[in-house]
Design an enzyme around this catalytic site. Structure first.
Site, PDB file in Angstrom:
ATOM      1  N   CYS A 144      -3.407   2.828  -5.465  1.00  0.00           N
ATOM      2  CA  CYS A 144      -2.966   3.849  -4.711  1.00  0.00           C
ATOM      3  C   CYS A 144      -1.099   3.984  -4.916  1.00  0.00           C
ATOM      4  O   CYS A 144      -0.884   5.304  -4.710  1.00  0.00           O
ATOM      5  CB  CYS A 144      -2.774   3.083  -3.004  1.00  0.00           C
ATOM      6  SG  CYS A 144      -1.846   1.476  -2.960  1.00  0.00           S
ATOM      7  N   HIS A 173       0.798  -1.025   0.100  1.00  0.00           N
ATOM      8  CA  HIS A 173       0.094   0.024  -0.016  1.00  0.00           C
ATOM      9  C   HIS A 173       0.939   1.230   0.197  1.00  0.00           C
ATOM     10  O   HIS A 173       2.112   1.385   0.552  1.00  0.00           O
ATOM     11  CB  HIS A 173      -0.851  -0.016   1.303  1.00  0.00           C
ATOM     12  CG  HIS A 173      -1.883   1.240   1.343  1.00  0.00           C
ATOM     13  ND1 HIS A 173      -2.799   1.374   0.151  1.00  0.00           N
ATOM     14  CD2 HIS A 173      -2.198   2.051   2.232  1.00  0.00           C
ATOM     15  CE1 HIS A 173      -3.560   2.431   0.483  1.00  0.00           C
ATOM     16  NE2 HIS A 173      -3.020   3.007   1.513  1.00  0.00           N
ATOM     17  N   HIS A 206      -3.537   9.021   1.235  1.00  0.00           N
ATOM     18  CA  HIS A 206      -3.566   7.856   0.468  1.00  0.00           C
ATOM     19  C   HIS A 206      -4.900   7.541  -0.098  1.00  0.00           C
ATOM     20  O   HIS A 206      -5.905   8.237   0.207  1.00  0.00           O
ATOM     21  CB  HIS A 206      -3.010   6.530   1.476  1.00  0.00           C
ATOM     22  CG  HIS A 206      -4.103   6.308   2.415  1.00  0.00           C
ATOM     23  ND1 HIS A 206      -4.640   5.106   2.740  1.00  0.00           N
ATOM     24  CD2 HIS A 206      -4.335   7.099   3.652  1.00  0.00           C
ATOM     25  CE1 HIS A 206      -5.431   5.111   3.799  1.00  0.00           C
ATOM     26  NE2 HIS A 206      -5.074   6.370   4.192  1.00  0.00           N
TER      27      HIS A 206
END
Length: 166
Positions: free
Chosen positions: A122, A36, A48
């Protein structure tokens, strides 16, 4: 400079004598079957791109075509996972001016964004903020047929879909 992997809290990162995390730094977080990404915006916070449901169900992002730009404490986003500062394309692409990067990140907080595992995830999101180019090395490197990571991710996707988690 070789990237180092750090414990989950910002305090441990700073107190181990490493350079402080600086606004505009890209944060790579090592989840069980994917990474991530967020961008550090200062004062312990990261921006994010994430699905509506967080936590263990974040793998659900692969099922969704929408995600949200969130601003959270770094420690909250990292959870118990390891992370590192990874401005990996600085040698190839000059980062955009910091003020522009941070301004754009803040403007996007709370917005719903299109999401696609292979073209706008992301990692694409933070790379576009820092460099002006949406790119994802983990997609390029892991989306080949038979890839162990793709197989694990597909398995997670199926089991979560069956459970109806979120």
């Amino acid at each position: 400079m070789q990237a180092r992997i750090f414990n989950r809290t910002l305090k441990r990162y700073v107190h181990k004598g490493f350079d402080e995390i600086k606004p505009g730094d890209l944060i790579e977080i090592f989840r069980s079957c994917y990474q991530h990404w967020g961008i550090y915006v200062g004062e312990g916070k990261v921006v994010h791109l994430a699905p509506e449901c967080d936590g263990a169900a974040s793998v659900l992002a692969v099922l969704s075509d929408r995600a949200y730009v969130k601003k959270d404490w770094l420690e909250t986003v990292v959870r118990s996972d390891q992370y590192r500062v990874n401005n990996k394309h600085d040698h190839t692409y000059p980062p955009l001016p910091l003020s522009k990067t941070l301004e754009r990140a803040e403007e996007l907080v709370g917005k719903e964004m299109p999401y696609n595992l292979t073209s706008h995830n992301c990692e694409h999101f933070v790379m576009e903020l820092r460099y002006g180019i949406a790119m994802s090395d983990q997609v390029r490197g892991e989306m080949s047929v038979g890839s162990p990571r793709l197989t694990r991710l597909s398995g997670a996707r199926v089991s979560i879909a069956k459970r109806g988690a979120c």
